[in-house]
Design an enzyme around this catalytic site. Structure first.
Site, PDB file in Angstrom:
ATOM      1  N   HIS A  77     -82.404 -31.805  93.769  1.00 30.56           N
ATOM      2  CA  HIS A  77     -83.908 -32.435  93.590  1.00 30.56           C
ATOM      3  C   HIS A  77     -83.984 -33.369  92.792  1.00 30.56           C
ATOM      4  CE1 HIS A  77     -85.043 -27.828  94.451  1.00 30.56           C
ATOM      5  NE2 HIS A  77     -85.333 -28.541  95.232  1.00 30.56           N
ATOM      6  N   LYS A 121     -94.558 -14.795  97.876  1.00 26.40           N
ATOM      7  CA  LYS A 121     -93.307 -15.018  97.550  1.00 26.40           C
ATOM      8  C   LYS A 121     -92.962 -14.244  96.323  1.00 26.40           C
ATOM      9  CE  LYS A 121     -90.538 -18.331  99.891  1.00 26.40           C
ATOM     10  NZ  LYS A 121     -89.947 -19.789  99.900  1.00 26.40           N
ATOM     11  N   ARG A 146     -80.945 -32.409 103.928  1.00 29.12           N
ATOM     12  CA  ARG A 146     -79.547 -32.224 103.338  1.00 29.12           C
ATOM     13  C   ARG A 146     -78.507 -32.326 104.708  1.00 29.12           C
ATOM     14  NH1 ARG A 146     -81.247 -26.943 100.125  1.00 29.12           N
ATOM     15  NH2 ARG A 146     -82.289 -26.982 102.221  1.00 29.12           N
ATOM     16  N   SER A 161     -81.800 -24.069  96.285  1.00 29.84           N
ATOM     17  CA  SER A 161     -82.266 -23.041  95.211  1.00 29.84           C
ATOM     18  C   SER A 161     -81.737 -21.664  95.397  1.00 29.84           C
ATOM     19  CB  SER A 161     -83.938 -23.183  94.937  1.00 29.84           C
ATOM     20  OG  SER A 161     -84.294 -24.507  94.524  1.00 29.84           O
TER      21      SER A 161
HETATM   22  O1  PNS Z   1     -88.931 -26.184  98.733  1.00 31.16           O
HETATM   23  P1  PNS Z   1     -89.604 -25.574  99.919  1.00 31.16           P
HETATM   24  O2  PNS Z   1     -89.833 -24.074  99.795  1.00 31.16           O
HETATM   25  O3  PNS Z   1     -88.737 -26.005 101.225  1.00 31.16           O
HETATM   26  O4  PNS Z   1     -90.839 -26.160 100.020  1.00 31.16           O
HETATM   27  C1  PNS Z   1     -91.707 -26.191 101.079  1.00 31.16           C
HETATM   28  C2  PNS Z   1     -93.324 -26.637 100.941  1.00 31.16           C
HETATM   29  C3  PNS Z   1     -93.888 -26.402  99.844  1.00 31.16           C
HETATM   30  C4  PNS Z   1     -93.231 -28.249 101.124  1.00 31.16           C
HETATM   31  C5  PNS Z   1     -94.016 -26.378 102.164  1.00 31.16           C
HETATM   32  O5  PNS Z   1     -94.078 -24.829 102.363  1.00 31.16           O
HETATM   33  C6  PNS Z   1     -95.602 -26.510 101.986  1.00 31.16           C
HETATM   34  O6  PNS Z   1     -96.028 -27.584 102.134  1.00 31.16           O
HETATM   35  N1  PNS Z   1     -96.480 -25.557 101.976  1.00 31.16           N
HETATM   36  C7  PNS Z   1     -97.928 -25.592 101.658  1.00 31.16           C
HETATM   37  C8  PNS Z   1     -98.742 -24.976 102.648  1.00 31.16           C
HETATM   38  C9  PNS Z   1     -99.027 -25.963 103.991  1.00 31.16           C
HETATM   39  O7  PNS Z   1     -99.481 -27.063 103.803  1.00 31.16           O
HETATM   40  N2  PNS Z   1     -98.181 -25.454 105.180  1.00 31.16           N
HETATM   41  C10 PNS Z   1     -98.297 -26.415 106.370  1.00 31.16           C
HETATM   42  C11 PNS Z   1     -97.120 -27.061 106.407  1.00 31.16           C
HETATM   43  S1  PNS Z   1     -96.951 -28.070 107.862  1.00 31.16           S
END
Ligand code: PNS
Length: 196
Positions: A49, A73, A126, A164
């Site tokens: 990150h 979660k 990645r 993570s």
């Molecule tokens: O670190 P991560 O868990 O891969 O991050 C995922 C994240 C936070 C980017 C994604 O879950 C997100 O944007 N969640 C917010 C809810 C949302 O907007 N959902 C629609 C996405 S298309």
């Protein structure tokens, strides 16, 4: 380009503002500030990150690290802990003139990005395995909010396998985290485990 040489003139254009240096009378342009959101769970933040943030600093004037508050979660670290750890480890990276701040959000990412007046969402990729999920998210986000672009940053080779989730698994099974997370994060993980 404007030709007027009035020192006090300050012109506003859609994207750029043009200023005139009082001593040279030469105009110079200050581009509009570019702000990006780097969203994620950051449970915990990894060196992968931080590498993405450091390199994204070269592209934007401001980056908001948006920690997702996800009530569904069970995270290892609370939002407050993640916020605190991110703030601390960000002091160690090379940010240049980029301003980096940590925040948290709930709900749709694009709504948060619009509320923050961001121009882009930054995501790290990645491996090919990330691509499908990231593509889906980027396309859905664009459908929801066409004004926000998603910018993909390729991970440094040395972090392509770092996540993570794996960091937590390795840690819980007694593995060494050297080079995967900053020492402060490993320390905080150890403290958290000991207090459980
Ligand atoms: O670190 P991560 O868990 O891969 O991050 C995922 C994240 C936070 C980017 C994604 O879950 C997100 O944007 N969640 C917010 C809810 C949302 O907007 N959902 C629609 C996405 S298309």
């Amino acid at each position: 380009m404007l030709t007027c040489r009035d020192n006090t003139q300050l012109q506003n254009r859609t994207a750029n503002r043009i200023f005139y240096l009082p001593f040279t009378r030469l105009p110079f342009t200050i581009p509009a500030m570019r702000r990006a959101i780097y969203p994620g769970s950051f449970d915990p933040v990894t060196n992968g990150h931080l590498d993405i943030i450091e390199r994204t600093c070269k592209l934007f004037d401001e980056i908001i690290i948006g920690i997702l508050v996800n009530p569904e979660k069970q995270p290892f670290f609370s939002i407050e802990e993640r916020h605190d750890m991110l703030t601390q480890v960000l002091q160690e990276i090379n940010r240049g003139s980029c301003e980096v701040r940590v925040d948290s959000f709930q709900g749709l990412l694009v709504n948060y990005a619009v509320a923050q007046q961001a121009h882009a969402i930054v995501r790290g990729i990645r491996a090919i395995s990330d691509y499908e999920y990231e593509l889906q998210m980027a396309l859905m986000n664009r459908r929801l909010e066409p004004s926000i672009e998603t910018v993909f940053m390729m991970s440094a080779e040395s972090y392509t396998y770092v996540s993570s989730r794996l960091v937590k698994e390795v840690f819980q099974l007694g593995g060494v985290l050297d080079g995967l997370v900053p020492p402060l994060i490993e320390k905080r993980m150890r403290e958290k485990m000991n207090n459980r």
